[in-house]
Design a protein around this motif. Structure first.
Motif, PDB file in Angstrom:
ATOM      1  N   ARG A 161     -51.894  11.969 -17.210  1.00 46.42           N
ATOM      2  CA  ARG A 161     -50.702  11.648 -17.993  1.00 46.42           C
ATOM      3  C   ARG A 161     -49.533  12.453 -17.424  1.00 46.42           C
ATOM      4  N   PHE A 162     -48.693  11.788 -16.689  1.00 50.35           N
ATOM      5  CA  PHE A 162     -47.579  12.458 -16.006  1.00 50.35           C
ATOM      6  C   PHE A 162     -46.348  11.580 -16.088  1.00 50.35           C
ATOM      7  N   PRO A 207     -43.207  21.740 -22.519  1.00 54.50           N
ATOM      8  CA  PRO A 207     -43.155  21.866 -23.981  1.00 54.50           C
ATOM      9  C   PRO A 207     -43.382  20.523 -24.669  1.00 54.50           C
ATOM     10  N   ASP A 208     -44.169  20.545 -25.741  1.00 57.22           N
ATOM     11  CA  ASP A 208     -44.468  19.371 -26.583  1.00 57.22           C
ATOM     12  C   ASP A 208     -45.311  18.335 -25.872  1.00 57.22           C
ATOM     13  N   PHE A 209     -45.939  18.679 -24.730  1.00 57.49           N
ATOM     14  CA  PHE A 209     -46.829  17.722 -24.061  1.00 57.49           C
ATOM     15  C   PHE A 209     -47.910  17.261 -25.040  1.00 57.49           C
ATOM     16  N   SER A 258     -34.405  12.871 -21.144  1.00 58.67           N
ATOM     17  CA  SER A 258     -35.747  13.436 -21.014  1.00 58.67           C
ATOM     18  C   SER A 258     -36.756  12.318 -21.212  1.00 58.67           C
ATOM     19  N   SER A 259     -37.956  12.539 -20.706  1.00 59.91           N
ATOM     20  CA  SER A 259     -38.977  11.497 -20.733  1.00 59.91           C
ATOM     21  C   SER A 259     -40.230  12.041 -21.393  1.00 59.91           C
ATOM     22  N   GLU A 260     -41.249  11.211 -21.414  1.00 61.09           N
ATOM     23  CA  GLU A 260     -42.554  11.630 -21.914  1.00 61.09           C
ATOM     24  C   GLU A 260     -43.610  11.061 -20.978  1.00 61.09           C
ATOM     25  N   PRO A 261     -44.770  11.636 -20.877  1.00 60.68           N
ATOM     26  CA  PRO A 261     -45.280  12.734 -21.701  1.00 60.68           C
ATOM     27  C   PRO A 261     -45.007  14.127 -21.127  1.00 60.68           C
ATOM     28  N   GLY A 262     -44.267  14.242 -20.003  1.00 61.81           N
ATOM     29  CA  GLY A 262     -44.135  15.535 -19.344  1.00 61.81           C
ATOM     30  C   GLY A 262     -45.268  15.735 -18.360  1.00 61.81           C
ATOM     31  N   PHE A 263     -45.821  16.936 -18.294  1.00 60.05           N
ATOM     32  CA  PHE A 263     -46.899  17.206 -17.349  1.00 60.05           C
ATOM     33  C   PHE A 263     -47.842  18.255 -17.946  1.00 60.05           C
TER      34      PHE A 263
END
Length: 361
Positions: A110-111, A79-81, A168-173
């Motif tokens: 981007r992971f 979500p929100d990637f 939580s981190s960014e950018p996700g996956f």
């Protein structure tokens, strides 16, 4: 007196419409509540039935699992990637292709998820499960680099995303998926010369991997191997083994037993004792017992390929097993020792094989 009674009757007559209005409103409110409860119940039933709806491919979709039919290309993502994903989330995608197709998964460069602890993804992670073999193909977190591409073994694959209630981190996956045809490759049949045309080295290596004398005879002469077996142990006037002359064995040496003894004592897993402090590189604590038995590869490789001059006995299958031991350590700032039962993970070799050093290099 009459005037008072008449006044009260007039007041009651005036209040009667008000009472009737209140009663009507109460009846209307009760009717609305009953209707709302019926609609809510039917809504709950429809939600429950939604979890039992089956897709055309026959896969049952639940509330916690989204089924995606893969016929071309697409993507799934946190979500929100590519921004920070929400905490306390659990998302599951089941990708389903046609029976003759396989699913290719490619991660976006981007992971970034929450970092692992002690090298294990415990908190936030994305994992891929193969429902065909009921195995986890991989679990990833952190932000080192994007995972490598994955391919399903069957026509389905499950992607699961978990985030806990803390960081939580960014950018996700983001995972791109596509359907690819199943490639059925026929095994290549190597061109092998008949034994009569093979050289000494080739024939020696071919015979070395056979298990019994019968297998050797079948390989050399497939059409008359039984006759060769009878001739092999038949005594002649110019060749009489000592075992036959001394009447110790009716058919001479048991060649199968001789080969089995060599196999058992060559490159095989065997018991070794290891020091826990050296094995675990923990010199700050005391273990009891201080040594444990493990299976490690041992033995020589005399039967390795004749073309190899340096053959080594190497593990072919390694597993980790956990052992409970007593752990002793000094308490900081106080006298006495801290005592606890702890698990230690030790490597065990389950299978071994002889490997040429040239192949390792």
């Amino acid at each position: 007196m009459f005037v008072v009674i008449q006044t009260r009757v007039q007041l009651c007559d005036r209040q009667l419409p008000l009472i009737q209005m209140i009663l009507s409103l109460l009846i209307l409110l009760a009717s609305l509540l009953q209707q709302y409860g019926t609609e809510a119940e039917s809504s709950d039933i429809s939600k429950f039935q939604l979890s039992n709806i089956k897709e055309p491919n026959g896969v049952q979709e639940s509330i916690q699992e989204k089924v995606i039919t893969v016929s071309g290309e697409g993507m799934i993502h946190s979500p929100d990637f590519p921004h920070t994903y929400p905490r306390n989330s659990m998302l599951v995608w089941r990708l389903v292709a046609a029976n003759s197709m396989r699913i290719q998964l490619t991660f976006d460069e981007r992971f970034g998820l929450e970092d692992p602890e002690d090298g294990i993804c415990k908190y936030d992670y994305v994992e891929i499960e193969d429902p065909t073999e009921k195995t986890i193909q991989g679990r990833w977190c952190g932000s080192q680099s994007a995972p490598i591409s994955q391919k399903s073994r069957g026509n389905q694959i499950i992607v699961r995303f978990i985030s806990d209630e803390y960081f939580s981190s960014e950018p996700g996956f983001c995972i791109h998926y596509s359907a690819i045809p199943e490639i059925v490759s026929e095994p290549e049949v190597p061109a092998v010369l008949p034994p009569s045309l093979q050289g000494v080295e080739e024939l020696s290596e071919a015979v070395a991997v056979l298990s019994t004398v019968e297998d050797v005879m079948k390989y050399l002469e497939p059409e008359r191997w039984q006759l060769d077996m009878d001739e092999l142990y038949k005594p002649t006037w110019h060749v009489l083994g000592k075992s036959f002359l001394l009447n110790k064995k009716a058919r001479g040496a048991d060649l199968n037993q001789l080969r089995e003894e060599v196999r058992l004592y060559s490159c095989t897993p065997r018991n070794f004792s290891v020091s826990l402090r050296e094995e675990l590189k923990r010199t700050d604590v005391i273990f009891w017992p201080s040594c444990l038995l493990v299976k490690r590869c041992g033995g020589n490789c005399a039967c390795c390929s004749h073309r190899c001059f340096d053959c080594q006995c190497m593990p072919a299958k390694v597993t980790k097993k956990y052992h409970e031991v007593l752990l002793l350590r000094h308490r900081s700032g106080t006298r006495g020792l801290q005592k606890s039962i702890t698990d230690v993970a030790l490597e065990h070799h389950e299978e071994c094989s002889c490997v040429c050093k040239d192949d390792l290099d």
